[in-house]
Write an enzyme that holds these catalytic residues in place. Structure first.
Site, PDB file in Angstrom:
ATOM      1  CD  GLU A 189      26.656  24.148 163.660  1.00  0.00           C
ATOM      2  OE1 GLU A 189      25.512  23.995 164.152  1.00  0.00           O
ATOM      3  OE2 GLU A 189      26.838  24.588 162.521  1.00  0.00           O
ATOM      4  CB  CYS A 209      23.469  19.163 169.379  1.00  0.00           C
ATOM      5  SG  CYS A 209      23.859  18.530 167.748  1.00  0.00           S
TER       6      CYS A 209
HETATM    7  P1  NAD Z   1      30.989  22.695 176.515  1.00  0.00           P
HETATM    8  O1  NAD Z   1      30.527  23.973 175.920  1.00  0.00           O
HETATM    9  O2  NAD Z   1      31.122  22.604 177.981  1.00  0.00           O
HETATM   10  O3  NAD Z   1      32.427  22.295 175.925  1.00  0.00           O
HETATM   11  C1  NAD Z   1      32.691  22.220 174.548  1.00  0.00           C
HETATM   12  C2  NAD Z   1      34.158  22.467 174.305  1.00  0.00           C
HETATM   13  O4  NAD Z   1      34.490  23.812 174.666  1.00  0.00           O
HETATM   14  C3  NAD Z   1      35.096  21.584 175.139  1.00  0.00           C
HETATM   15  O5  NAD Z   1      36.166  21.175 174.311  1.00  0.00           O
HETATM   16  C4  NAD Z   1      35.576  22.526 176.233  1.00  0.00           C
HETATM   17  O6  NAD Z   1      36.834  22.171 176.759  1.00  0.00           O
HETATM   18  C5  NAD Z   1      35.665  23.834 175.465  1.00  0.00           C
HETATM   19  N1  NAD Z   1      35.654  25.041 176.297  1.00  0.00           N
HETATM   20  C6  NAD Z   1      35.332  25.176 177.603  1.00  0.00           C
HETATM   21  N2  NAD Z   1      35.441  26.474 177.976  1.00  0.00           N
HETATM   22  C7  NAD Z   1      35.832  27.168 176.886  1.00  0.00           C
HETATM   23  C8  NAD Z   1      36.082  28.554 176.631  1.00  0.00           C
HETATM   24  N3  NAD Z   1      35.949  29.478 177.568  1.00  0.00           N
HETATM   25  N4  NAD Z   1      36.441  28.908 175.378  1.00  0.00           N
HETATM   26  C9  NAD Z   1      36.556  27.989 174.399  1.00  0.00           C
HETATM   27  N5  NAD Z   1      36.326  26.673 174.577  1.00  0.00           N
HETATM   28  C10 NAD Z   1      35.964  26.266 175.809  1.00  0.00           C
HETATM   29  O7  NAD Z   1      30.011  21.587 175.926  1.00  0.00           O
HETATM   30  P2  NAD Z   1      29.956  20.050 176.303  1.00  0.00           P
HETATM   31  O8  NAD Z   1      29.355  19.928 177.666  1.00  0.00           O
HETATM   32  O9  NAD Z   1      31.290  19.422 176.033  1.00  0.00           O
HETATM   33  O10 NAD Z   1      28.930  19.489 175.193  1.00  0.00           O
HETATM   34  C11 NAD Z   1      27.557  19.470 175.354  1.00  0.00           C
HETATM   35  C12 NAD Z   1      26.911  20.627 174.632  1.00  0.00           C
HETATM   36  O11 NAD Z   1      27.309  20.651 173.272  1.00  0.00           O
HETATM   37  C13 NAD Z   1      25.397  20.531 174.597  1.00  0.00           C
HETATM   38  O12 NAD Z   1      24.831  21.784 174.866  1.00  0.00           O
HETATM   39  C14 NAD Z   1      25.091  20.126 173.158  1.00  0.00           C
HETATM   40  O13 NAD Z   1      23.817  20.464 172.711  1.00  0.00           O
HETATM   41  C15 NAD Z   1      26.164  20.846 172.445  1.00  0.00           C
HETATM   42  N6  NAD Z   1      26.382  20.256 171.120  1.00  0.00           N
HETATM   43  C16 NAD Z   1      25.992  20.953 170.021  1.00  0.00           C
HETATM   44  C17 NAD Z   1      26.141  20.397 168.760  1.00  0.00           C
HETATM   45  C18 NAD Z   1      25.701  21.134 167.536  1.00  0.00           C
HETATM   46  O14 NAD Z   1      26.143  20.776 166.439  1.00  0.00           O
HETATM   47  N7  NAD Z   1      24.854  22.135 167.631  1.00  0.00           N
HETATM   48  C19 NAD Z   1      26.709  19.135 168.626  1.00  0.00           C
HETATM   49  C20 NAD Z   1      27.094  18.449 169.764  1.00  0.00           C
HETATM   50  C21 NAD Z   1      26.936  19.029 171.019  1.00  0.00           C
END
Ligand code: NAD
Length: 481
Positions: free
Chosen positions: A251, A285
């Site tokens: 997501e 999001c």
């Molecule tokens: P992010 O991708 O930076 O981090 C998300 C999670 O991934 C964190 O827990 C982080 O520690 C982890 N992570 C970091 N590197 C990783 C790796 N290499 N492998 C696996 N996990 C890793 O996102 P963010 O900045 O925390 O959140 C904002 C983003 O999330 C925005 O783009 C937003 O649109 C998106 N979002 C999407 C939805 C949806 O349902 N589509 C919902 C909420 C947020």
């Protein structure tokens, strides 16, 4: 709840949940209150060894949990819902302290947690018989996958986690959950509550310093990764899951468009548009991130949006009456400030564009008009309280402009004629399209991203099926053995 809330959480401790035990971390994590930009508490942070222990515990718990009757699993989920309700005020305050959202919204998020838990107990995974003839009896069964890694972002730490927890528990999977490093404590507190109720190892919670996600999503004992976060990290997760062909649900980010047709009341529609763009300070999001308004109403809608932005109460989420809290973290704040600076030469800022005189990561809600479609604020996901508003003249033109993006999470169409709006909605390339509303999702509605906004489905029965392996049992009735 008292009107004078503080970020003093010194009476609580925030431990990992591994194999049913609350465990101190091998490391610690400083947690910043975005309303003050200062560390207000520390919590446990897992080492790689502790992550291994969590995965081992989830793997060991799987046989018994997957064999536990569905009714028993549901009973446990109902107990979890009651326990969440009993601690709603504490959880909401923790959420506001670390995430920044106004306390009323935090209470709403916590209410959502118990609602999800209760709602998912309505689901069964019935056996689907697709043929029962003289020759064959073919039935589709759904088996759990094993250990699911749940990786979540910082905008809705509890809701995002519980949606994955519910899906895993109903389908008989076990889980290792990892919150985002900037919003760990409400989730760890939720783990403390669940530790009294869930059998050891079924749900494990580890935190990190943004360094364990990759290890988790590539681990050979993880059978599925349920990831919510940015598109950039999502593609890394997909790559790291590929070696062992794990199932993935991604997501990801969005750049949702709102299209206002020429038959709306500008004052009425602007209030709804403002809420769609600025809820959770734009950090959703499926927030409305690009707005297209018919040229006949463009000036009026810009005017009303600017009025709403100028009137919004910005401040600490702990203070009663706050409408918009701070941006959640320094990195996102810096990114938004840069984007706003760049926008000064690309469009006209008609509200906001600056920060209030407060110590935290605050940005006044910002409305930008007369900006081109190729400006960064329009093409990128801003994920914050800044909305670009563009005008259009024909529906064909605006549909093409809305679809000209690699994102495809949600879109909305606004019109007093539902039929006209539906005709536009059908042409938009996204997993969800709302008419006369934006961002209406919940556990009873499947949620999927098109294009680079996601892979797979979450929520409702469609989402549950993604936590299962289809098993077709095909009985030959005319075969003697
Ligand atoms: P992010 O991708 O930076 O981090 C998300 C999670 O991934 C964190 O827990 C982080 O520690 C982890 N992570 C970091 N590197 C990783 C790796 N290499 N492998 C696996 N996990 C890793 O996102 P963010 O900045 O925390 O959140 C904002 C983003 O999330 C925005 O783009 C937003 O649109 C998106 N979002 C999407 C939805 C949806 O349902 N589509 C919902 C909420 C947020």
């Amino acid at each position: 709840m008292s009107a004078q809330l503080t970020n003093d959480v010194s009476s609580l401790s925030f431990d990992l949940l591994i194999n049913g035990q609350l465990v101190a971390g091998s490391r610690t994590l400083d947690v910043i209150d975005p309303a003050t930009a200062k560390v207000f508490t520390t919590c446990a942070c897992a080492s790689e060894d502790q992550l291994e222990q969590a995965i081992t515990a989830a793997k060991a718990a799987f046989p018994a949990w997957s064999a536990t009757p569905l009714d028993k699993r549901k009973e446990i989920m109902l107990q979890m819902a009651e326990a969440i309700d009993a601690e709603a005020e504490t959880l909401a305050r923790l959420l506001t302290c670390e995430q920044g959202k106004p306390i009323a919204e935090a209470l709403g998020e916590v209410g959502g947690v118990s609602y999800f838990l209760r709602h998912y107990t309505n689901y069964d995974l019935p056996i689907e018989v697709i043929e029962d003839s003289e020759l064959r009896h073919i039935a589709i069964h759904r088996a759990p996958l094993g250990v699911v890694a749940a990786i979540v972002p910082w905008n809705f730490p509890l809701l995002t986690a519980i949606s994955k927890i519910c899906s895993a528990m109903i389908t008989g999977n076990t889980m290792v959950l990892k919150p985002a490093p900037t919003t760990p404590i409400a989730t760890l507190h939720m783990g403390r509550i669940f530790s009294q109720i869930i059998p050891p190892g079924v749900i494990n919670i580890v935190t990190d310093q943004n360094d364990l996600g990759g290890i988790l999503s590539s681990h050979p004992d993880i059978n599925k990764v349920a990831f919510t976060g940015s598109t950039a990290t999502g593609s890394k997760v997909m790559a790291s899951a590929s070696a062992s062909l794990k199932r993935v649900t991604l997501e990801l980010g969005g750049n949702d468009t709102g299209i206002v047709l020429d038959d709306c009341d500008p004052a009425v529609v602007s209030e709804k548009l403002f809420a769609a763009a600025f809820g959770n300070n734009g950090q959703i999001c499926i927030a409305l991130k690009r707005l297209y308004v018919h040229e006949s109403q463009y000036d009026a809608v810009c005017h009303y949006l600017a009025e709403l932005a100028n009137g919004a109460v910005v401040g600490s989420g702990l203070v009663a009456g706050t409408q918009l809290g701070p941006v959640q973290n320094r990195m996102q704040y810096d990114k938004l400030k840069k984007l706003i600076e760049r926008t000064r030469s690309e469009g006209t800022i008609i509200a906001g564009g600056d920060s209030p005189d407060l110590p935290g990561y605050f940005i006044n809600p910002t409305i930008v008009r007369d900006i081109a479609d190729d400006a960064a604020l329009v093409t990128e996901e801003q994920f914050g309280p800044v909305l670009p508003v563009m005008s259009y003249s024909s529906l064909d033109e605006v549909v093409a402009r809305a679809n000209d993006t690699s994102f495809g999470l949600g879109n909305s169409v606004w019109s007093s004629d539902a039929g006209r709006a539906a005709a536009v909605a059908m042409q938009l390339e996204s997993g969800s399209v709302w008419i006369n509303k934006h961002g209406d999702i919940g556990p009873d509605t499947p949620f999927a991203g098109a294009k680079m906004s996601g892979v797979g489905v979450e929520m409702a029965e469609h989402g549950l099926l993604e936590f299962t392996q289809m098993k077709v049992i095909n009985l030959g009735k005319d075969i003697a053995v």
